[in-house]
Design an enzyme around this catalytic site. Structure first.
Site, PDB file in Angstrom:
ATOM      1  N   SER A 145     -15.147 137.659   6.020  1.00  0.00           N
ATOM      2  CA  SER A 145     -13.913 138.310   6.233  1.00  0.00           C
ATOM      3  C   SER A 145     -13.781 139.403   4.756  1.00  0.00           C
ATOM      4  CB  SER A 145     -12.298 137.740   6.689  1.00  0.00           C
ATOM      5  OG  SER A 145     -11.865 138.204   6.445  1.00  0.00           O
ATOM      6  N   LYS A 151     -11.087 143.870   7.430  1.00  0.00           N
ATOM      7  CA  LYS A 151      -9.367 143.769   7.652  1.00  0.00           C
ATOM      8  C   LYS A 151      -8.706 145.195   7.990  1.00  0.00           C
ATOM      9  CE  LYS A 151      -7.907 139.684   6.625  1.00  0.00           C
ATOM     10  NZ  LYS A 151      -7.399 138.909   6.795  1.00  0.00           N
ATOM     11  N   ASP A 207      -3.864 134.673  15.730  1.00  0.00           N
ATOM     12  CA  ASP A 207      -3.981 133.979  14.488  1.00  0.00           C
ATOM     13  C   ASP A 207      -2.019 133.182  13.443  1.00  0.00           C
ATOM     14  OD1 ASP A 207      -4.398 133.054  11.141  1.00  0.00           O
ATOM     15  OD2 ASP A 207      -5.445 134.632  10.559  1.00  0.00           O
ATOM     16  N   LYS A 221      -6.241 127.438  12.052  1.00  0.00           N
ATOM     17  CA  LYS A 221      -6.255 126.906  10.963  1.00  0.00           C
ATOM     18  C   LYS A 221      -5.691 125.706  10.714  1.00  0.00           C
ATOM     19  CE  LYS A 221      -6.272 132.182   9.187  1.00  0.00           C
ATOM     20  NZ  LYS A 221      -5.740 133.461   8.637  1.00  0.00           N
TER      21      LYS A 221
HETATM   22  O1  OSB Z   1      -5.554 136.405   8.740  1.00  0.00           O
HETATM   23  O2  OSB Z   1      -7.073 135.690   8.417  1.00  0.00           O
HETATM   24  C1  OSB Z   1      -6.257 136.367   7.483  1.00  0.00           C
HETATM   25  C2  OSB Z   1      -7.040 135.238   3.952  1.00  0.00           C
HETATM   26  C3  OSB Z   1      -6.172 135.092   3.697  1.00  0.00           C
HETATM   27  C4  OSB Z   1      -4.097 135.102   4.774  1.00  0.00           C
HETATM   28  C5  OSB Z   1      -4.391 135.346   6.221  1.00  0.00           C
HETATM   29  C6  OSB Z   1      -6.161 135.723   6.570  1.00  0.00           C
HETATM   30  C7  OSB Z   1      -7.609 135.312   5.444  1.00  0.00           C
HETATM   31  C8  OSB Z   1      -8.652 135.898   5.577  1.00  0.00           C
HETATM   32  C9  OSB Z   1      -9.708 135.486   4.196  1.00  0.00           C
HETATM   33  O3  OSB Z   1      -9.261 136.447   6.380  1.00  0.00           O
HETATM   34  C10 OSB Z   1     -10.384 134.627   5.202  1.00  0.00           C
HETATM   35  C11 OSB Z   1     -11.216 133.149   4.206  1.00  0.00           C
HETATM   36  O4  OSB Z   1     -10.789 132.403   3.857  1.00  0.00           O
HETATM   37  O5  OSB Z   1     -12.721 133.873   3.828  1.00  0.00           O
HETATM   38 MG    MG Z   2      -5.952 136.368  10.731  1.00  0.00          MG
END
Ligand code: OSB
Ligand code: MG
Length: 387
Positions: free
Chosen positions: A153, A181, A256, A280
């Site tokens: 990510s 992102k 999510d 998650k």
């Molecule tokens: O939206 O998936 C998300 C990290 C912090 C909060 C939300 C998100 C994320 C990531 C990181 O996308 C994913 C990772 O841990 O590598």
């Molecule tokens: Mg996400």
């Protein structure tokens, strides 16, 4: 359904005897990130890691509360989780022997919300149970995959050329999927450029709720880039507008933030608000709910994947175990330790192999050693919870 019965059968092996947890300890450590991580809700340079450990029968079970310092991704924070664990969930764990995961989940259920706090304790409990039963966490929950596919990510970058450089770097390291992102002002042009340079990669985007249904026409432009998914474009508490958006978009939506329970997952699937779900463990309140969402999605042919919260190795080891379940068919946000931190708190650290997979360890418990000396040296706050 095959998945659910198998998982619960396996988990109640020792349920009759029960496990009396002798102590609950919480501690905070700060791990600087190798690079700042920026999303539509802000930028962070370090991660305040909230660890939970439970002791019973001479074993220590470790869990991680993935809440952030500020209530942005969700309403929970490190502070609220501390309060809820100290005043409610910790005492509930200590009150009587625990007869399996279902028993623990039922004990937490009367307390509304605070899923990340609940999950931290469920993780620690399951790590404990795996050790007591002398098996790996993956096998305890019914995981079958020996290797799991992973992606990365990538946060919002100061410049497009820096993003293109990061994309190249992680592709070269073997990562199977790149997630970008996005937010208003950092979306269509950026995706266009990354796709133009990488016509054949698995590419997805994550908006972390930065748009509304009024942006529909703009979001539809994303349909031109053959994306694997658009993750959480609209509000965290919405499934209706996502359903309306999914109807007009060719690209699959993935939820999510909106999926905080198996019940919400069912509502979202019934409404066709998404075609994919990111699970998650922290967001949904622990293994019990994560397994239920997995089973629901398997029964409906909805692919799932394991999301990440920039966890330390302890949270990541749990994510690896979860992602070993059959339904996790898409690459997870489970990157190598070295993608986040200079030094992780487990050993060996998590490695991504050249084929973009992570090995699911088959050793006892997490399958990684917890580096307690290092954790000790980093500990900023530490507290024992009493009944
Ligand atoms: O939206 O998936 C998300 C990290 C912090 C909060 C939300 C998100 C994320 C990531 C990181 O996308 C994913 C990772 O841990 O590598
Ligand atoms: Mg996400």
């Amino acid at each position: 359904m095959q998945g659910s019965s198998k998982v619960s059968d396996q988990m109640n092996v020792k349920a009759d005897s029960g496990l009396q947890v002798e102590s609950v300890e919480v501690r905070l450590i700060r791990l600087p990130l190798i690079e700042p991580f920026e999303t539509s809700f802000g930028k962070i340079d370090s991660r305040l890691i909230f660890l939970v450990s439970l002791k019973a029968d001479g074993y220590t079970g470790w869990g991680e509360v993935v809440a952030s310092e500020e209530p942005r991704y969700s309403y929970e924070t490190v502070g609220t989780a501390f309060h809820v664990i100290r005043d409610f969930l910790g005492p509930a764990i200590l009150s009587a022997p625990i007869n399996g995961l279902d028993d623990l989940a039922k004990r937490f259920a009367p307390y509304r919300g605070h899923n990340m706090a609940k999950a931290g304790l469920e993780l620690a409990y399951m790590h404990l149970l795996a050790q007591v039963e002398k098996r790996s966490l993956s096998s305890l929950i019914g995981g079958e995959r020996k290797r799991i596919p992973v992606g990365v990510s990538l946060g919002i970058q100061p410049t497009l050329s820096r993003l293109l450089d990061r994309v190249d770097r992680y592709l070269q390291l073997g990562y199977q999927r790149i997630k970008l992102k996005i937010k208003p002002g950092w979306d269509i042009d950026v995706v266009d450029e990354v796709r133009r340079k990488n016509p054949n990669i698995l590419l997805s985007v994550d908006a972390n709720s930065a748009y509304t249904l009024a942006d529909q026409a703009h979001l539809k432009l994303l349909d031109d880039f053959n994306l694997l998914m658009v993750e959480q474009p609209l509000q965290n508490d919405d499934v209706l507008d996502h359903s309306k958006l999914q109807q007009v978009m060719k690209t699959s939506l993935c939820l999510d933030e909106s999926i905080v329970s198996a019940r919400q997952a069912r509502i979202a699937l019934d409404l066709e608000s998404c075609r994919l779900i990111n699970i998650k463990i922290g967001r949904v309140g622990g293994y019990s709910e994560a397994l239920a969402i997995h089973d629901l999605c398997v029964s409906r042919n909805i692919p799932v994947w394991c999301g990440g919260m920039l966890e330390s190795g302890i949270g990541r080891a749990h994510n690896i175990a979860l992602a070993s379940l059959q339904g996790f068919s898409l690459p997870g946000d489970i990157s190598a330790s070295s993608r986040y931190f200079e030094r992780d708190i487990i050993f060996p650290e998590v490695k991504v192999d050249e084929d973009g997979t992570v090995l699911v360890p088959d050793g006892l418990g997490l399958g990684f050693e917890v580096d307690t000396d290092y954790i000790e040296s980093l500990t900023e706050t530490r507290e024992f919870i009493s009944q």
